[in-house]
Design a protein around this motif. Sequence first.
Motif, PDB file in Angstrom:
ATOM      1  N   ARG A  44       0.836  -1.211   0.000  1.00 32.40           N
ATOM      2  CA  ARG A  44       0.000   0.000   0.000  1.00 32.40           C
ATOM      3  C   ARG A  44       0.864   1.252   0.000  1.00 32.40           C
ATOM      4  NH1 ARG A  44      -2.495   2.997  -1.733  1.00 32.40           N
ATOM      5  NH2 ARG A  44      -4.507   3.917  -1.179  1.00 32.40           N
ATOM      6  N   LEU A  45       1.968   1.208   0.738  1.00 33.82           N
ATOM      7  CA  LEU A  45       2.881   2.339   0.751  1.00 33.82           C
ATOM      8  C   LEU A  45       3.464   2.572  -0.642  1.00 33.82           C
ATOM      9  CD1 LEU A  45       4.545   4.476   2.347  1.00 33.82           C
ATOM     10  CD2 LEU A  45       6.251   2.675   2.720  1.00 33.82           C
ATOM     11  N   GLY A  46       3.892   1.498  -1.297  1.00 39.76           N
ATOM     12  CA  GLY A  46       4.444   1.635  -2.641  1.00 39.76           C
ATOM     13  C   GLY A  46       3.442   2.202  -3.619  1.00 39.76           C
ATOM     14  N   HIS A  47       2.207   1.743  -3.534  1.00 41.77           N
ATOM     15  CA  HIS A  47       1.159   2.243  -4.437  1.00 41.77           C
ATOM     16  C   HIS A  47       0.949   3.740  -4.232  1.00 41.77           C
ATOM     17  CE1 HIS A  47      -2.840   2.966  -6.086  1.00 41.77           C
ATOM     18  NE2 HIS A  47      -2.707   1.840  -6.782  1.00 41.77           N
ATOM     19  N   ALA A  48       0.869   4.174  -2.967  1.00 43.54           N
ATOM     20  CA  ALA A  48       0.606   5.585  -2.679  1.00 43.54           C
ATOM     21  C   ALA A  48       1.781   6.472  -3.100  1.00 43.54           C
ATOM     22  CB  ALA A  48       0.310   5.760  -1.192  1.00 43.54           C
ATOM     23  N   LEU A  49       3.006   6.047  -2.792  1.00 43.11           N
ATOM     24  CA  LEU A  49       4.173   6.849  -3.168  1.00 43.11           C
ATOM     25  C   LEU A  49       4.284   6.959  -4.687  1.00 43.11           C
ATOM     26  CD1 LEU A  49       6.814   5.509  -0.629  1.00 43.11           C
ATOM     27  CD2 LEU A  49       5.771   7.771  -0.627  1.00 43.11           C
ATOM     28  N   HIS A  50       4.079   5.862  -5.380  1.00 47.68           N
ATOM     29  CA  HIS A  50       4.148   5.878  -6.846  1.00 47.68           C
ATOM     30  C   HIS A  50       3.082   6.805  -7.410  1.00 47.68           C
ATOM     31  CE1 HIS A  50       4.000   4.612 -11.009  1.00 47.68           C
ATOM     32  NE2 HIS A  50       4.967   3.721 -10.839  1.00 47.68           N
ATOM     33  N   ARG A  51       1.881   6.706  -6.886  1.00 52.60           N
ATOM     34  CA  ARG A  51       0.751   7.485  -7.398  1.00 52.60           C
ATOM     35  C   ARG A  51       0.985   8.984  -7.261  1.00 52.60           C
ATOM     36  NH1 ARG A  51      -2.433  10.107  -9.322  1.00 52.60           N
ATOM     37  NH2 ARG A  51      -4.703   9.962  -9.491  1.00 52.60           N
ATOM     38  N   HIS A  52       1.739   9.396  -6.241  1.00 50.16           N
ATOM     39  CA  HIS A  52       1.919  10.821  -5.984  1.00 50.16           C
ATOM     40  C   HIS A  52       3.297  11.331  -6.386  1.00 50.16           C
ATOM     41  CE1 HIS A  52      -1.983  11.319  -4.176  1.00 50.16           C
ATOM     42  NE2 HIS A  52      -1.769  10.261  -3.427  1.00 50.16           N
ATOM     43  N   GLY A  53       4.043  10.563  -7.214  1.00 47.95           N
ATOM     44  CA  GLY A  53       5.204  11.144  -7.874  1.00 47.95           C
ATOM     45  C   GLY A  53       6.565  10.705  -7.412  1.00 47.95           C
ATOM     46  N   TYR A  54       6.690   9.631  -6.633  1.00 48.84           N
ATOM     47  CA  TYR A  54       8.011   9.163  -6.215  1.00 48.84           C
ATOM     48  C   TYR A  54       8.754   8.583  -7.418  1.00 48.84           C
ATOM     49  CZ  TYR A  54      10.072   8.783  -1.531  1.00 48.84           C
ATOM     50  OH  TYR A  54      10.776   9.014  -0.378  1.00 48.84           O
ATOM     51  N   SER A  55      10.055   8.857  -7.505  1.00 49.72           N
ATOM     52  CA  SER A  55      10.850   8.293  -8.600  1.00 49.72           C
ATOM     53  C   SER A  55      11.060   6.800  -8.377  1.00 49.72           C
ATOM     54  CB  SER A  55      12.203   8.997  -8.696  1.00 49.72           C
ATOM     55  OG  SER A  55      12.974   8.747  -7.535  1.00 49.72           O
ATOM     56  N   ALA A  56      11.338   6.068  -9.461  1.00 48.95           N
ATOM     57  CA  ALA A  56      11.455   4.614  -9.383  1.00 48.95           C
ATOM     58  C   ALA A  56      12.570   4.177  -8.446  1.00 48.95           C
ATOM     59  CB  ALA A  56      11.670   4.039 -10.789  1.00 48.95           C
ATOM     60  N   GLN A  57      13.742   4.801  -8.563  1.00 49.11           N
ATOM     61  CA  GLN A  57      14.873   4.394  -7.735  1.00 49.11           C
ATOM     62  C   GLN A  57      14.610   4.641  -6.254  1.00 49.11           C
ATOM     63  OE1 GLN A  57      17.768   2.793  -8.734  1.00 49.11           O
ATOM     64  NE2 GLN A  57      17.957   2.566  -6.516  1.00 49.11           N
ATOM     65  N   ARG A  58      14.093   5.810  -5.928  1.00 47.23           N
ATOM     66  CA  ARG A  58      13.796   6.122  -4.523  1.00 47.23           C
ATOM     67  C   ARG A  58      12.683   5.222  -3.995  1.00 47.23           C
ATOM     68  NH1 ARG A  58      12.645  12.101  -3.177  1.00 47.23           N
ATOM     69  NH2 ARG A  58      12.887  11.216  -1.074  1.00 47.23           N
ATOM     70  N   LEU A  59      11.711   4.906  -4.860  1.00 48.55           N
ATOM     71  CA  LEU A  59      10.613   4.042  -4.439  1.00 48.55           C
ATOM     72  C   LEU A  59      11.127   2.656  -4.070  1.00 48.55           C
ATOM     73  CD1 LEU A  59       7.572   3.580  -4.121  1.00 48.55           C
ATOM     74  CD2 LEU A  59       7.497   2.950  -6.546  1.00 48.55           C
ATOM     75  N   GLU A  60      11.964   2.071  -4.924  1.00 51.65           N
ATOM     76  CA  GLU A  60      12.502   0.744  -4.632  1.00 51.65           C
ATOM     77  C   GLU A  60      13.377   0.769  -3.388  1.00 51.65           C
ATOM     78  OE1 GLU A  60      14.407  -0.562  -8.193  1.00 51.65           O
ATOM     79  OE2 GLU A  60      12.564  -0.487  -9.387  1.00 51.65           O
ATOM     80  N   ASP A  61      14.126   1.861  -3.194  1.00 52.07           N
ATOM     81  CA  ASP A  61      14.993   1.965  -2.011  1.00 52.07           C
ATOM     82  C   ASP A  61      14.178   2.031  -0.722  1.00 52.07           C
ATOM     83  OD1 ASP A  61      17.231   1.882  -3.587  1.00 52.07           O
ATOM     84  OD2 ASP A  61      17.566   4.056  -3.578  1.00 52.07           O
TER      85      ASP A  61
END
Length: 221
Positions: A44-61
Amino acid sequence: MTDPADDPARDDPARDEAARPARLFPPERRRDEQDPNAVGFVLRLGHALHRHGYSAQRLEDILGAVSDRLGLHGYQFFSTPTSIMASFGPVGRHRTHMLRIVPGEVDLAKLADLEHVSIDVAQGRMSPEDGIAEIERVVAAPPPYGHALTTLAYGLASGAACQFLGGGAREIAVATLLGLAVAVLALVAERHVRLGRVFEPLAAFLVSLATIAFAHLAGPL
């Protein structure tokens, strides 16, 4: 005629058992399966961060860091512009999840709130279940500023940028008007998904066209 009482199959326990509806039991959790609440929070955290503009590298980290703190092992994450794939568990017995995500606009306020939630859960100040509820609250929260104030901010930002680039009074006035027009277009794009996907290039084209029109009508800008 055979007497039903003499039927050998009448009291057959095996037949009676087969005739009963099958009993449904909840699936058993494997010994090496990860905590479902922790996995649910990470997804759920990944979905929300991705939806609101987190970059791919920072998201995976950040998903990897949170998984570590929650005791999840064997995790792997792969982020694309429209999806996240996440796997948990030992090699050969991964349980993989795929999340389809519609890209949204960058929302720095919500990203900051979501990061605070991830830190609270990772440091044990909040349970994964409460973390999921908090993520839902952050995502569902309305914009902190109303449409009127946001539209005004578009115009002021455009006029200020023109002044910064050395524009005169006429140029600043035109830039402010065009900024207000872009704000109105942005409000319309919020309600139409297809328009939102082409908002940036469409806004740039319309502003360029309007600038040329102003230059022809009122003289060079």
